[in-house]
Design a protein around this motif. Structure first.
Motif, PDB file in Angstrom:
ATOM      1  N   VAL A  90       0.878  -1.258   0.015  1.00  0.00           N
ATOM      2  CA  VAL A  90       0.079   0.050  -0.022  1.00  0.00           C
ATOM      3  C   VAL A  90       0.906   1.414   0.100  1.00  0.00           C
ATOM      4  CG1 VAL A  90      -1.874   1.165   1.093  1.00  0.00           C
ATOM      5  CG2 VAL A  90      -1.977  -1.373   1.252  1.00  0.00           C
ATOM      6  N   VAL A  91       2.153   1.246   0.628  1.00  0.00           N
ATOM      7  CA  VAL A  91       2.894   2.359   0.703  1.00  0.00           C
ATOM      8  C   VAL A  91       3.204   2.589  -0.775  1.00  0.00           C
ATOM      9  CG1 VAL A  91       5.103   3.015   1.283  1.00  0.00           C
ATOM     10  CG2 VAL A  91       3.965   1.955   2.767  1.00  0.00           C
ATOM     11  N   ALA A  92       3.367   1.688  -1.505  1.00  0.00           N
ATOM     12  CA  ALA A  92       3.953   1.832  -3.266  1.00  0.00           C
ATOM     13  C   ALA A  92       2.558   2.612  -3.974  1.00  0.00           C
ATOM     14  CB  ALA A  92       4.091   0.478  -3.740  1.00  0.00           C
ATOM     15  N   ILE A  93       1.567   1.937  -3.532  1.00  0.00           N
ATOM     16  CA  ILE A  93       0.479   2.628  -4.303  1.00  0.00           C
ATOM     17  C   ILE A  93       0.423   4.058  -3.902  1.00  0.00           C
ATOM     18  CG2 ILE A  93      -2.186   2.771  -4.244  1.00  0.00           C
ATOM     19  CD1 ILE A  93      -2.049  -0.460  -3.816  1.00  0.00           C
ATOM     20  N   VAL A  94       0.353   4.345  -2.711  1.00  0.00           N
ATOM     21  CA  VAL A  94       0.289   5.675  -2.361  1.00  0.00           C
ATOM     22  C   VAL A  94       1.455   6.624  -3.006  1.00  0.00           C
ATOM     23  CG1 VAL A  94       0.252   7.382  -0.244  1.00  0.00           C
ATOM     24  CG2 VAL A  94      -0.768   5.355  -0.160  1.00  0.00           C
ATOM     25  N   GLY A  95       2.460   5.750  -2.740  1.00  0.00           N
ATOM     26  CA  GLY A  95       3.865   6.609  -3.427  1.00  0.00           C
ATOM     27  C   GLY A  95       3.790   6.566  -4.655  1.00  0.00           C
ATOM     28  N   ALA A  96       2.867   6.349  -5.706  1.00  0.00           N
ATOM     29  CA  ALA A  96       2.423   6.638  -7.001  1.00  0.00           C
ATOM     30  C   ALA A  96       1.435   7.736  -7.165  1.00  0.00           C
ATOM     31  CB  ALA A  96       2.035   5.387  -7.793  1.00  0.00           C
ATOM     32  N   GLY A  97       0.964   8.044  -5.953  1.00  0.00           N
ATOM     33  CA  GLY A  97      -0.044   9.043  -5.900  1.00  0.00           C
ATOM     34  C   GLY A  97      -1.425   8.660  -6.002  1.00  0.00           C
ATOM     35  N   ALA A  98      -1.606   7.266  -6.057  1.00  0.00           N
ATOM     36  CA  ALA A  98      -2.903   6.490  -6.222  1.00  0.00           C
ATOM     37  C   ALA A  98      -3.585   6.345  -4.758  1.00  0.00           C
ATOM     38  CB  ALA A  98      -2.735   5.294  -7.006  1.00  0.00           C
ATOM     39  N   VAL A  99      -4.778   5.867  -4.883  1.00  0.00           N
ATOM     40  CA  VAL A  99      -5.622   5.711  -3.799  1.00  0.00           C
ATOM     41  C   VAL A  99      -6.008   4.146  -3.853  1.00  0.00           C
ATOM     42  CG1 VAL A  99      -7.788   6.179  -2.708  1.00  0.00           C
ATOM     43  CG2 VAL A  99      -6.762   8.026  -3.983  1.00  0.00           C
ATOM     44  N   PRO A 100      -5.539   3.701  -2.535  1.00  0.00           N
ATOM     45  CA  PRO A 100      -5.971   2.424  -2.424  1.00  0.00           C
ATOM     46  C   PRO A 100      -7.286   1.898  -2.145  1.00  0.00           C
ATOM     47  CG  PRO A 100      -4.813   2.852  -0.589  1.00  0.00           C
ATOM     48  CD  PRO A 100      -4.844   3.974  -1.444  1.00  0.00           C
ATOM     49  N   VAL A 101      -7.864   0.965  -2.915  1.00  0.00           N
ATOM     50  CA  VAL A 101      -9.356   0.577  -2.360  1.00  0.00           C
ATOM     51  C   VAL A 101      -9.342  -1.021  -2.041  1.00  0.00           C
ATOM     52  CG1 VAL A 101     -11.571   0.198  -3.535  1.00  0.00           C
ATOM     53  CG2 VAL A 101     -10.349   2.281  -4.080  1.00  0.00           C
ATOM     54  N   PHE A 102      -9.602  -1.160  -0.949  1.00  0.00           N
ATOM     55  CA  PHE A 102      -9.460  -2.526  -0.471  1.00  0.00           C
ATOM     56  C   PHE A 102     -10.610  -3.425  -0.644  1.00  0.00           C
ATOM     57  CE2 PHE A 102      -6.665   0.191   2.670  1.00  0.00           C
ATOM     58  CZ  PHE A 102      -5.609  -0.402   2.115  1.00  0.00           C
ATOM     59  N   VAL A 103     -10.576  -4.670  -0.942  1.00  0.00           N
ATOM     60  CA  VAL A 103     -11.580  -5.817  -0.793  1.00  0.00           C
ATOM     61  C   VAL A 103     -10.990  -6.679  -0.033  1.00  0.00           C
ATOM     62  CG1 VAL A 103     -12.298  -5.378  -3.339  1.00  0.00           C
ATOM     63  CG2 VAL A 103     -10.298  -7.103  -2.685  1.00  0.00           C
ATOM     64  N   ASP A 104     -12.146  -7.665   0.594  1.00  0.00           N
ATOM     65  CA  ASP A 104     -11.796  -8.535   1.660  1.00  0.00           C
ATOM     66  C   ASP A 104     -11.028  -9.614   1.025  1.00  0.00           C
ATOM     67  OD1 ASP A 104     -11.309  -9.346   4.303  1.00  0.00           O
ATOM     68  OD2 ASP A 104     -13.747  -9.115   4.741  1.00  0.00           O
ATOM     69  N   VAL A 105     -10.490 -10.576   1.886  1.00  0.00           N
ATOM     70  CA  VAL A 105      -9.806 -11.819   1.707  1.00  0.00           C
ATOM     71  C   VAL A 105     -10.829 -13.012   2.017  1.00  0.00           C
ATOM     72  CG1 VAL A 105      -7.544 -10.731   1.725  1.00  0.00           C
ATOM     73  CG2 VAL A 105      -8.545 -11.979   3.683  1.00  0.00           C
ATOM     74  N   ARG A 106     -10.460 -14.232   1.362  1.00  0.00           N
ATOM     75  CA  ARG A 106     -11.165 -15.418   1.585  1.00  0.00           C
ATOM     76  C   ARG A 106     -10.590 -15.956   3.002  1.00  0.00           C
ATOM     77  NH1 ARG A 106     -11.322 -18.492  -4.351  1.00  0.00           N
ATOM     78  NH2 ARG A 106      -9.352 -19.148  -3.543  1.00  0.00           N
ATOM     79  N   GLU A 107     -11.533 -16.617   3.621  1.00  0.00           N
ATOM     80  CA  GLU A 107     -11.185 -17.068   4.798  1.00  0.00           C
ATOM     81  C   GLU A 107     -10.421 -18.541   4.788  1.00  0.00           C
ATOM     82  OE1 GLU A 107     -13.173 -18.027   9.559  1.00  0.00           O
ATOM     83  OE2 GLU A 107     -14.334 -17.312   7.642  1.00  0.00           O
ATOM     84  N   ASP A 108     -10.529 -19.227   3.673  1.00  0.00           N
ATOM     85  CA  ASP A 108      -9.876 -20.443   3.723  1.00  0.00           C
ATOM     86  C   ASP A 108      -8.417 -20.427   3.364  1.00  0.00           C
ATOM     87  OD1 ASP A 108     -10.588 -19.912   1.167  1.00  0.00           O
ATOM     88  OD2 ASP A 108     -11.361 -21.826   0.649  1.00  0.00           O
ATOM     89  N   ASP A 109      -8.079 -19.387   2.509  1.00  0.00           N
ATOM     90  CA  ASP A 109      -6.673 -19.207   1.849  1.00  0.00           C
ATOM     91  C   ASP A 109      -6.135 -18.007   1.995  1.00  0.00           C
ATOM     92  OD1 ASP A 109      -8.141 -17.745  -0.025  1.00  0.00           O
ATOM     93  OD2 ASP A 109      -7.825 -19.180  -1.736  1.00  0.00           O
TER      94      ASP A 109
END
Length: 373
Positions: A90-109
């Protein structure tokens, strides 16, 4: 003697002569920056993956940042990724000037839940950044289908997945570009920092080479557009060239350690207790880390202190909950699976040269502690 989660010294003892020869090779070459060692490693790393282009950079964080920039991501753009990852993603995304948009992960993997991506796409979305976490790949067919439908770039974060396969394709070969880290703990680790970006697109390769070198092409002092000072070091490149020839051996060693854990601990598995890693159908796992989970994780870690065994949590604080990213507006409960996992997961010692006797100590200690819960 403390058993460490990761230790390079046993491997170094076996490979010392080759590692020191790599250093001497560079020092004798007469070129210490962007010389034959970097060029050779770029050729060989690209060839290992069956893609035409590789650009070596100074670390994995900048591999993501420059990769995004080379794909046209810039200020105000949105990049869809996950919060169950190392903060540098996420530091890299912000470093590129962009905005991180988060989705969740799967519980099994613990991997990106690709069914949530489409709902996260907006008019500002420019790229998807799947993280091949812990040593196996995200469902890239689903990612790429959505990217194609919406005209988005895809940058794979392969920092933890060197040599992992997904339905016969290597991590890093299923997207617009792919970023790698060679931090010492990685499956392919340097003796310091390092990174690289793979791509099959010639223009992206030219942009990456320019971005890592101040924004210059081949003529020094002529900046075509703003860039960075982000070059892979010659010494690290030469060490990586030597170690690349042993990458499959390292992966086999990690899988042997993982299988031994299965033999020691599988009878303890329970939906409400200890849960071992699973490998998804179509994937091979390279076990960058061996992440297990238990609802009483903290009590287990406390009890294991008496056995002098060091364990790790990857990762105890989801990125979206960190104060440094509070301005993106995520609140506790925003990513329920990610947040639940953060309280249950922990990593057992994992590296190819982990002695069997030490692994047996880990298994016996964990069994003892769980029996007392």
């Amino acid at each position: 003697m403390t058993i460490r989660v990761w230790d390079y010294l046993p491997e170094y003892a076996k490979e010392k002569d080759d590692i020191l020869d790599a250093v001497q090779t560079v020092f004798d070459s007469g070129q210490l920056v962007l010389g034959e060692s970097v060029r050779g490693f770029e050729r060989e790393f690209a060839a290992y993956h069956g893609v035409p282009h590789c650009t070596g950079v100074d670390n994995g964080t900048n591999a993501i940042k420059l990769g995004l920039e080379a794909l046209g991501v810039g200020p105000g753009d949105e990049v869809i990724t996950v919060a169950n990852t190392a903060a540098p993603t996420v530091v890299a995304i912000v470093g590129a000037g962009a905005v991180p948009v988060f989705v969740d992960v799967r519980e099994d993997d613990f991997l990106m839940d690709t069914t949530q991506i489409e709902a996260a796409i907006t008019a500002r979305t420019k790229a998807i950044l799947p993280v091949h976490l812990y040593g196996q790949c995200v469902d890239m067919a689903a990612v790429q289908q959505l990217a194609d439908e919406h005209g988005l770039a895809v940058l794979e974060d392969c920092a933890q997945s060197h040599g992992a396969y997904h339905h016969g394709e290597l991590a890093g070969t299923m997207s617009s570009a792919a970023a790698f880290s060679f931090y010492p703990t990685k499956v392919l680790g340097a003796y310091g920092d390092g990174g690289a970006v793979l791509t099959s697109d010639e223009q992206t390769k030219r942009d990456l080479d320019r971005l890592r070198y101040y924004g210059m092409d081949k003529v020094y002092y002529v900046v075509r557009s703003p860039g960075h000072n982000s070059r892979l070091d010659e010494v690290q490149a030469e060490i990586l060239r030597r170690k690349l020839s042993r990458l499959d051996h390292y992966i086999a060693g990690r899988n042997a350690v993982a299988q031994r854990y299965v033999e020691q601990l599988s009878d303890l598995e329970h939906p409400e207790g200890l849960r071992l890693p699973r490998t998804n159908s179509g994937n091979t796992h390279v076990y960058y880390v061996y992440v297990v989970r238990h609802p009483k994780r903290d009590a287990i870690l406390e009890a294991l202190r008496e056995f002098d065994i060091a364990l790790n949590i990857s990762y105890p604080w989801p990125v979206h909950t960190m104060s440094g990213f509070a301005h993106f507006g995520y609140r506790p409960g925003s990513l329920p699976v990610t947040e639940k996992l953060a309280g249950e997961i922990f990593s057992l010692p994992m590296y190819p040269s982990l002695p069997e006797a030490e692994q047996d100590r880990v298994g016996a200690a964990l069994r003892s502690v769980i029996a007392r819960l």
